[in-house]
Design a protein around this motif. Structure first.
Motif, PDB file in Angstrom:
ATOM      1  N   UNK A   1      10.128   6.194  -1.222  1.00  0.00           N
ATOM      2  CA  UNK A   1       9.872   5.953   0.203  1.00  0.00           C
ATOM      3  C   UNK A   1      11.221   5.957   0.910  1.00  0.00           C
ATOM      4  N   UNK A   2      11.363   6.822   1.915  1.00  0.00           N
ATOM      5  CA  UNK A   2      12.596   6.923   2.694  1.00  0.00           C
ATOM      6  C   UNK A   2      12.232   6.748   4.164  1.00  0.00           C
ATOM      7  N   UNK A   3      12.725   5.676   4.760  1.00  0.00           N
ATOM      8  CA  UNK A   3      12.342   5.393   6.139  1.00  0.00           C
ATOM      9  C   UNK A   3      12.884   6.434   7.106  1.00  0.00           C
ATOM     10  N   UNK A   4      12.093   6.688   8.135  1.00  0.00           N
ATOM     11  CA  UNK A   4      12.491   7.613   9.201  1.00  0.00           C
ATOM     12  C   UNK A   4      12.462   6.947  10.570  1.00  0.00           C
ATOM     13  N   UNK A   5      11.805   5.783  10.672  1.00  0.00           N
ATOM     14  CA  UNK A   5      11.689   5.105  11.963  1.00  0.00           C
ATOM     15  C   UNK A   5      11.372   3.636  11.738  1.00  0.00           C
ATOM     16  N   UNK A   6      12.013   2.777  12.523  1.00  0.00           N
ATOM     17  CA  UNK A   6      11.726   1.348  12.503  1.00  0.00           C
ATOM     18  C   UNK A   6      11.375   0.919  13.924  1.00  0.00           C
ATOM     19  N   UNK A   7      10.171   0.377  14.091  1.00  0.00           N
ATOM     20  CA  UNK A   7       9.718  -0.062  15.412  1.00  0.00           C
ATOM     21  C   UNK A   7       9.369  -1.537  15.361  1.00  0.00           C
ATOM     22  N   UNK A   8      10.097  -2.352  16.099  1.00  0.00           N
ATOM     23  CA  UNK A   8       9.854  -3.786  16.129  1.00  0.00           C
ATOM     24  C   UNK A   8       8.486  -4.067  16.740  1.00  0.00           C
ATOM     25  N   UNK A   9       7.697  -4.946  16.089  1.00  0.00           N
ATOM     26  CA  UNK A   9       6.362  -5.281  16.578  1.00  0.00           C
ATOM     27  C   UNK A   9       6.208  -6.757  16.923  1.00  0.00           C
ATOM     28  N   UNK A  10       7.202  -7.560  16.589  1.00  0.00           N
ATOM     29  CA  UNK A  10       7.149  -8.991  16.870  1.00  0.00           C
ATOM     30  C   UNK A  10       8.504  -9.608  16.587  1.00  0.00           C
ATOM     31  N   UNK A  11       8.583 -10.926  16.701  1.00  0.00           N
ATOM     32  CA  UNK A  11       9.857 -11.612  16.502  1.00  0.00           C
ATOM     33  C   UNK A  11      10.421 -11.391  15.102  1.00  0.00           C
ATOM     34  N   UNK A  12       9.531 -11.297  14.103  1.00  0.00           N
ATOM     35  CA  UNK A  12       9.994 -11.110  12.731  1.00  0.00           C
ATOM     36  C   UNK A  12       9.221 -10.014  12.006  1.00  0.00           C
ATOM     37  N   UNK A  13       8.626  -9.089  12.771  1.00  0.00           N
ATOM     38  CA  UNK A  13       7.835  -8.020  12.164  1.00  0.00           C
ATOM     39  C   UNK A  13       8.235  -6.655  12.720  1.00  0.00           C
ATOM     40  N   UNK A  14       7.958  -5.630  11.947  1.00  0.00           N
ATOM     41  CA  UNK A  14       8.237  -4.261  12.377  1.00  0.00           C
ATOM     42  C   UNK A  14       7.349  -3.297  11.602  1.00  0.00           C
ATOM     43  N   UNK A  15       7.070  -2.164  12.197  1.00  0.00           N
ATOM     44  CA  UNK A  15       6.421  -1.070  11.491  1.00  0.00           C
ATOM     45  C   UNK A  15       7.507  -0.099  11.050  1.00  0.00           C
ATOM     46  N   UNK A  16       7.567   0.127   9.754  1.00  0.00           N
ATOM     47  CA  UNK A  16       8.568   1.038   9.203  1.00  0.00           C
ATOM     48  C   UNK A  16       7.847   2.295   8.730  1.00  0.00           C
ATOM     49  N   UNK A  17       8.126   3.401   9.383  1.00  0.00           N
ATOM     50  CA  UNK A  17       7.537   4.695   9.025  1.00  0.00           C
ATOM     51  C   UNK A  17       8.516   5.433   8.127  1.00  0.00           C
ATOM     52  N   UNK A  18       7.975   6.092   7.106  1.00  0.00           N
ATOM     53  CA  UNK A  18       8.855   6.830   6.215  1.00  0.00           C
ATOM     54  C   UNK A  18       8.150   7.942   5.486  1.00  0.00           C
TER      55      UNK A  18
END
Length: 200
Positions: A114-131
């Motif tokens: 798994x190699x990330x291509x995008x990190x999008x913050x979704x909350x104070x301590x959460x994020x969606x990491x696309x890869x």
């Protein structure tokens, strides 16, 4: 027995000051390059078995790196490699089958990545990491829903550590793993607990 309890209490007291330094706000974590700490990192999966029960397993050999930028989360990156032949299930015969050509074909495809291509913050301590997720020789995008747990100095080995949990799902037939689908569910849930140690 009393001696054992006293020793445990003493060790816990000694570790408390170091552990108390851990932060749960990701913005306060230390930026930098990290590597997976394999002893406390787990990659689990589960499927529905003929509609009767869920059946799970895990992969025991995981490595990878993390570039953490708390000030700019979208600039963070993660790269994970899993040894396909490290699949672990309660049944030895099933392990052999899963590593065979009908399923994961570990001899031909020794790594899952798994190699990330995008990190999008979704909350104070959460994020969606696309890869880019590669399994069975096929690469497709995967979104992992990630939660930051804590960061701080490990009171035992003194390494600065950041911990995360992540959840995701793939459809295994999209990666060419079609055996017994859909009797054994096409959908595979992925559950990750990852510890990363900062490079010194």
């Amino acid at each position: 027995m009393k001696t054992t309890l006293a020793l445990a209490a003493l060790l816990a007291t000694a570790a408390a000051p170091a552990f108390a330094q851990a932060v749960t706000d990701p913005a306060k974590a230390e930026a930098g390059s990290y590597a997976i700490e394999p002893e406390h990192t787990r990659v689990r999966f589960d499927v529905t078995h003929f509609g009767f029960t869920k059946y799970d397993g895990e992969f025991r050999k995981v490595s990878g790196t993390l570039v953490l930028d708390p000030a700019h989360p979208d600039a963070s990156k993660v790269d994970i490699t899993i040894a396909t032949d490290s699949v672990a299930v309660p049944n030895a015969k099933l392990k052999e089958e899963l590593e065979g050509a009908q399923w994961l074909d570990a001899a031909k495809f020794p790594q899952i990545t798994f190699k990330s291509t995008k990190v999008a913050k979704t909350g104070a301590d959460t994020a969606d990491v696309t890869g880019d997720f590669t399994l069975h020789g096929v690469t497709k995008p995967l979104v992992l829903h990630v939660k930051f747990n804590a960061a701080g100095t490990n009171p035992v080995n003194k390494h600065y550590t950041s911990g995360f949990e992540a959840r995701g799902q793939i459809m295994r037939t999209e990666f060419g793993v079609k055996t017994y689908a859909p009797m054994i569910s096409d959908a595979v849930a992925i559950d990750i607990d990852a510890a990363f140690e900062k490079a010194k």
